[in-house]
Design a protein around this motif. Sequence first.
Motif, PDB file in Angstrom:
ATOM      1  N   THR A   2       4.300  -5.047  -7.173  1.00 24.05           N
ATOM      2  CA  THR A   2       3.401  -5.377  -7.960  1.00 24.05           C
ATOM      3  C   THR A   2       2.190  -4.361  -8.221  1.00 24.05           C
ATOM      4  O   THR A   2       1.484  -4.354  -8.910  1.00 24.05           O
ATOM      5  N   THR A   7      -3.251  -3.256 -10.879  1.00 27.14           N
ATOM      6  CA  THR A   7      -4.312  -4.388 -10.748  1.00 27.14           C
ATOM      7  C   THR A   7      -5.748  -3.716 -10.347  1.00 27.14           C
ATOM      8  O   THR A   7      -6.637  -3.884 -10.933  1.00 27.14           O
ATOM      9  N   ASP A 157      -2.773  -7.257  -4.106  1.00 29.51           N
ATOM     10  CA  ASP A 157      -1.737  -7.458  -5.033  1.00 29.51           C
ATOM     11  C   ASP A 157      -1.234  -5.960  -5.611  1.00 29.51           C
ATOM     12  O   ASP A 157       0.060  -5.958  -5.861  1.00 29.51           O
ATOM     13  N   ALA A 162      -0.078  -9.795  -1.697  1.00 26.12           N
ATOM     14  CA  ALA A 162      -0.866 -10.799  -2.061  1.00 26.12           C
ATOM     15  C   ALA A 162      -0.552 -12.074  -1.355  1.00 26.12           C
ATOM     16  O   ALA A 162      -1.442 -12.875  -1.228  1.00 26.12           O
TER      17      ALA A 162
END
Length: 293
Positions: A2, A7, A157, A162
């Motif tokens: 991820t 993010t 995340d 996450a």
Amino acid sequence: MTGSTGTAAAPPAEHAHADADGAVLVVDGVTVRFAGVTALDDVSFAVRARHIHAVIGPNGAGKSTLFNVLSAVYRPASGAVRFHGTDLTRLRPHRLAALGVARTFQNIALLPGASVLENLLLGRHQLLRPGALWRAGHGRPGRALRDHRERVRDIADFVGLANLLDVPAGGLSYGDQKRVEIARALCMEPALLLLDEPAAGMNAHETTRTAQLIRDVRDSLGIPVLLVEHDMGLVMGIADRVTVLDFGRRIADGTPEEVQRDPEVLRAYLGSGDDTAPSGTPEQPAPATPSER
């Protein structure tokens, strides 16, 4: 992974600048002595913005001593360490976090009975009001604390944790525990990340994931990384620049390709009894010698 989604946001703007020459950290003529033994001898190098900079060397070269100087644990006999112009050697260790310097350690230092979320919230301690850290992990936090928890979830995340936030940290695999430590450092919103042997003890799969995570920290977050590492495959695969120490002296500083061809580096590794030169083949870590403490 991820982390490739990017993010987590970039570090705060007040930390996101570099000197005119692109250096965010300058190690200038650092010398450290212990009872007459010179552990570091006039060591100098610079870490540039958006770079992964590795420090390598045979056992006893002074790598751990250097990291302790950078973390304000040791004060050098001479020289300076300037982070955006501030001399870190004049500060106490707890002041570094406020300046934007975060560090992980070779040995895992998590709260095993606490959840991953609670461990990550510890990385926000400099950003929280007194007493707020406990309230962030328990009960019904206010708006500001909810924002901190949301930020922690974003970072989890980013590093690929996450789905493990509610799991006790002590129940995770070794590789995931090391990732929690990196994530906790990122929760400090650092402008410089110091990694002390991030791949130590990992298997090949875990090492590959860690290497990609470090790249993501540089590429997606724009955070420069300074790492000490024994795994030459990882170092030569991700570093933009490499500084080589031997018996406390800097013997080389350059790109991975330049360092691998340097006669002094080959002599230091092959002449010290190591059977692997820094050519990309992983080297197993060994306990620190007294000169590295």
